[in-house]
Scaffold this motif. Structure first.
Motif, short mmCIF file in Angstrom:
data_model
loop_
_atom_site.label_atom_id
_atom_site.label_comp_id
_atom_site.label_asym_id
_atom_site.label_seq_id
_atom_site.Cartn_x
_atom_site.Cartn_y
_atom_site.Cartn_z
N ASN A 25 6.65 -14.90 3.28
CA ASN A 25 5.24 -15.16 3.59
C ASN A 25 4.66 -14.11 4.54
N ILE A 28 4.01 -10.89 2.62
CA ILE A 28 2.77 -10.99 1.85
C ILE A 28 1.55 -10.91 2.77
N THR A 29 1.66 -11.52 3.96
CA THR A 29 0.57 -11.44 4.93
C THR A 29 0.24 -9.99 5.28
N ILE A 31 0.95 -7.26 3.52
CA ILE A 31 0.44 -6.58 2.33
C ILE A 31 -1.05 -6.86 2.15
N ASN A 32 -1.42 -8.12 2.29
CA ASN A 32 -2.81 -8.52 2.05
C ASN A 32 -3.74 -8.17 3.22
N GLU A 33 -3.29 -8.46 4.44
CA GLU A 33 -4.17 -8.27 5.60
C GLU A 33 -4.51 -6.81 5.84
N TYR A 34 -3.53 -5.94 5.62
CA TYR A 34 -3.75 -4.52 5.89
C TYR A 34 -3.98 -3.71 4.61
N LYS A 35 -4.08 -4.43 3.48
CA LYS A 35 -4.36 -3.77 2.19
C LYS A 35 -3.42 -2.59 1.96
N GLU A 38 -2.43 -1.00 -3.48
CA GLU A 38 -3.59 -1.09 -4.35
C GLU A 38 -3.17 -0.86 -5.80
N SER A 67 3.36 -9.46 -8.79
CA SER A 67 2.02 -8.95 -8.49
C SER A 67 1.02 -9.21 -9.61
N LYS A 68 -0.24 -9.42 -9.21
CA LYS A 68 -1.31 -9.65 -10.17
C LYS A 68 -1.87 -8.34 -10.71
#
Length: 256
Positions: A25, A28-29, A31-35, A38, A67-68
């Motif tokens: 978790n 993932i935080t 990866i998402n929070e700091y982008k 891509e 990943s999406k």
């Protein structure tokens, strides 16, 4: 009957189950929070052979699976002059963890052994340069390193206490020497103690350090200033278990 899992599958499963809160978790935080990643990125995952870079490689493989959006990975191991035992340990762990990596040799240790002033600084700079260069030659636009939250805290405190400066370790950083390249730190929100627990739970053994100067020491930090910082934080945690998160938040608010 369900088939018996391979060892690497059991290790991945432990991240998804037992260590989901403290490792997956938080990964993932970051990866998402700091982008950090891509669409269509090609990321060179840099593996030194220690616990941090190895779990980074596993997490990146898992993320690619779930990943999406599409992105590609290249797993890179730079051999700066490991002794045969360390080189063998790395190769065995790569096989055990089902990681296909490209190993390339450099003479960094030979060069730094002749330097008396700041050999560790020179080694780190040279290793970073070689990794950027190799990743770029493989078509990567980013390199991923295994620095975690504890590294961020310790490095910043070292700067304050011994360097008279406040210098944060950022989660992503554009290269000034390699155009179009960027450095990312996907373990940015994960504490070292949780990586250690994961390694012990799975009975994994990694090389302790990528440097010859520490091969014969009992720990990979020896009597260094970083060890002093680790001990200081450990002592402070006895009265305030949230001390690491508090320090990290103050650093984060200042530097990000």
């Amino acid at each position: 009957m369900p088939r018996e899992l391979e060892k690497y599958e059991e290790i991945e499963r432990s991240i998804n189950k037992k260590f989901r809160k403290d490792i997956w978790n938080k990964f993932i935080t970051a990866i998402n929070e700091y982008k950090l990643i891509e669409e269509n990125d090609c990321i060179g995952v840099c593996i030194s052979g220690g616990k941090d870079s190895m779990i980074l490689a596993i997490l990146m493989k898992m993320l690619q699976k779930y990943s999406k959006f599409p992105f590609s990975l290249r797993f890179i191991v730079m051999d700066p002059g490991y002794n045969p035992e360390n080189r063998k340990r790395i190769e065995e762990n790569l096989k055990l963890l089902n990681i296909e990596a490209e190993i390339f040799e450099t003479d960094i240790f030979k060069i730094t052994e002749t330097v008396t002033e700041s050999p560790c600084y020179l080694c780190a700079r040279m290793r970073r340069g070689y990794l950027y260069s190799k990743a770029k030659s493989l078509g990567c636009n980013k390199i991923a390193l295994g620095h975690h939250m504890s590294d961020v805290i310790e490095t910043t405190l070292l700067g304050i206490m011994y360097g008279s400066q406040i210098q944060g370790m950022l989660p992503r950083l554009k290269s000034t020497n390699f155009e179009g390249m960027e450095l990312i730190r996907p373990l940015y929100c994960i504490l070292e103690q949780d990586i250690i627990k994961w390694a012990e739970y799975n009975e994994l053994s990694f090389i302790r350090c990528a440097c010859r100067f520490t091969e014969n020491t009992e720990t990979d930090l020896g009597a260094s200033k970083r060890l002093e910082i680790k001990e200081l934080i450990s002592e402070l945690k006895k009265n305030n278990p949230q001390i690491e998160h508090n320090i990290f938040k103050s650093i984060h608010d200042t530097s990000i």
